[in-house]
Design a protein around this motif. Structure first.
Motif, PDB file in Angstrom:
ATOM      1  N   UNK A  62       1.229  -1.223   0.173  1.00  0.00           N
ATOM      2  CA  UNK A  62      -0.272   0.411   0.373  1.00  0.00           C
ATOM      3  C   UNK A  62       0.837   1.672   0.393  1.00  0.00           C
ATOM      4  N   UNK A  63       1.900   1.207   0.800  1.00  0.00           N
ATOM      5  CA  UNK A  63       2.606   2.850   0.649  1.00  0.00           C
ATOM      6  C   UNK A  63       3.644   3.003  -0.421  1.00  0.00           C
ATOM      7  N   UNK A  64       3.506   1.860  -1.365  1.00  0.00           N
ATOM      8  CA  UNK A  64       4.158   2.220  -2.624  1.00  0.00           C
ATOM      9  C   UNK A  64       3.050   1.844  -3.667  1.00  0.00           C
ATOM     10  N   UNK A  65       1.816   1.915  -3.902  1.00  0.00           N
ATOM     11  CA  UNK A  65       0.851   2.197  -4.587  1.00  0.00           C
ATOM     12  C   UNK A  65       0.201   3.509  -4.432  1.00  0.00           C
ATOM     13  N   UNK A  66      -0.486   4.065  -5.981  1.00  0.00           N
ATOM     14  CA  UNK A  66      -1.007   5.285  -5.313  1.00  0.00           C
ATOM     15  C   UNK A  66      -3.072   4.740  -5.805  1.00  0.00           C
ATOM     16  N   UNK A  67      -2.930   3.967  -6.406  1.00  0.00           N
ATOM     17  CA  UNK A  67      -4.458   4.037  -6.388  1.00  0.00           C
ATOM     18  C   UNK A  67      -4.982   2.758  -7.273  1.00  0.00           C
ATOM     19  N   UNK A  68      -5.928   2.732  -7.492  1.00  0.00           N
ATOM     20  CA  UNK A  68      -6.568   0.980  -8.359  1.00  0.00           C
ATOM     21  C   UNK A  68      -6.590   1.099  -9.567  1.00  0.00           C
ATOM     22  N   UNK A  69      -6.271   0.713 -10.602  1.00  0.00           N
ATOM     23  CA  UNK A  69      -6.234   1.446 -11.656  1.00  0.00           C
ATOM     24  C   UNK A  69      -7.955   0.884 -12.312  1.00  0.00           C
ATOM     25  N   UNK A  70      -8.553  -0.028 -11.908  1.00  0.00           N
ATOM     26  CA  UNK A  70      -9.793  -1.251 -12.121  1.00  0.00           C
ATOM     27  C   UNK A  70      -9.599  -2.507 -10.766  1.00  0.00           C
ATOM     28  N   UNK A  71     -10.341  -3.243 -11.481  1.00  0.00           N
ATOM     29  CA  UNK A  71     -10.634  -4.771 -10.491  1.00  0.00           C
ATOM     30  C   UNK A  71      -8.906  -5.237 -10.170  1.00  0.00           C
ATOM     31  N   UNK A  72      -8.275  -5.110 -11.817  1.00  0.00           N
ATOM     32  CA  UNK A  72      -6.984  -5.550 -11.872  1.00  0.00           C
ATOM     33  C   UNK A  72      -5.867  -5.812 -11.491  1.00  0.00           C
ATOM     34  N   UNK A  73      -5.626  -4.079 -11.413  1.00  0.00           N
ATOM     35  CA  UNK A  73      -4.157  -2.968 -11.204  1.00  0.00           C
ATOM     36  C   UNK A  73      -4.191  -2.506 -10.239  1.00  0.00           C
ATOM     37  N   UNK A  74      -2.970  -2.025 -10.179  1.00  0.00           N
ATOM     38  CA  UNK A  74      -2.792  -0.443  -9.553  1.00  0.00           C
ATOM     39  C   UNK A  74      -1.908   0.747 -10.117  1.00  0.00           C
ATOM     40  N   UNK A  75      -1.740   1.524  -9.810  1.00  0.00           N
ATOM     41  CA  UNK A  75      -0.837   2.887 -10.297  1.00  0.00           C
ATOM     42  C   UNK A  75       0.365   2.785  -9.207  1.00  0.00           C
ATOM     43  N   UNK A  76       1.165   2.228  -9.627  1.00  0.00           N
ATOM     44  CA  UNK A  76       2.464   2.413  -8.282  1.00  0.00           C
ATOM     45  C   UNK A  76       3.689   2.977  -8.648  1.00  0.00           C
ATOM     46  N   UNK A  77       4.104   3.667  -7.716  1.00  0.00           N
ATOM     47  CA  UNK A  77       4.853   4.830  -7.017  1.00  0.00           C
ATOM     48  C   UNK A  77       6.100   4.949  -8.418  1.00  0.00           C
TER      49      UNK A  77
END
Length: 163
Positions: free
Chosen positions: A59-74
């Motif tokens: 969680x501390x390396x991700x910004x937000x979900x891009x959808x139900x399968x992936x996340x925006x990573x810092x």
């Protein structure tokens, strides 16, 4: 799972697990047993649908979900597959592997449950699927060869916790 996650490179912001998609297993109505014990038929490993992934993120390396399968990573962090091969962080991963991690995706379950799912619409887009998608023969192409070594072995413990 923790062993796999602990083995990832230091710059891992997320790790993805490829799907193995399960069909209705020949069930017209919802069976009495656990999903993991009742649905044993799935797509073959090389079916393109299995390039879908679910992400496990720090969680501390991700910004937000891009959808139900992936996340925006810092910035500075990477997304890896279970085999430590970097991915682009999208909802799909070419070179689908499921040797260490996999996500069992019980797409349709019984025919009656699939009909209810069609009527309800998709949670992520609000659009509606056709019932034929849930009845595709490819969804029940093979008996899961890894089932006993994967999630089904936890059936007795799950049932005990539910009592």
């Amino acid at each position: 799972i923790l062993d796999v996650l602990d083995s990832m490179p230091e710059d891992a912001g997320s790790v993805v697990a490829n799907w193995r998609m399960f069909g209705n297993g020949g069930h017209a109505t919802k069976p009495d047993g656990l999903v993991i014990e009742s649905y044993l038929l799935r797509t073959s490993d090389d079916d393109p649908v299995n390039t879908h992934v679910k992400a496990i993120v720090k969680p501390n390396r991700a910004y937000c979900p891009l959808g139900p399968h992936s996340f925006a990573i810092g910035a500075g962090w990477k997304c890896y597959g279970e085999d430590q091969v970097p991915t682009d962080g999208s909802a799909w991963r070419t070179g689908s592997t499921a040797d260490l991690l996999r996500c069992n995706h019980y797409f349709s379950r019984s025919d009656a449950e699939a009909i209810a799912k069609v009527k309800r619409g998709r949670a992520d887009t609000g659009t509606y699927r056709e019932i034929e998608e849930f009845r595709a023969p490819a969804l029940s192409a093979i008996t899961d060869p890894d089932g006993e070594m994967c999630i089904r072995r936890y059936g007795p413990a799950v049932r005990a916790l539910m009592q």
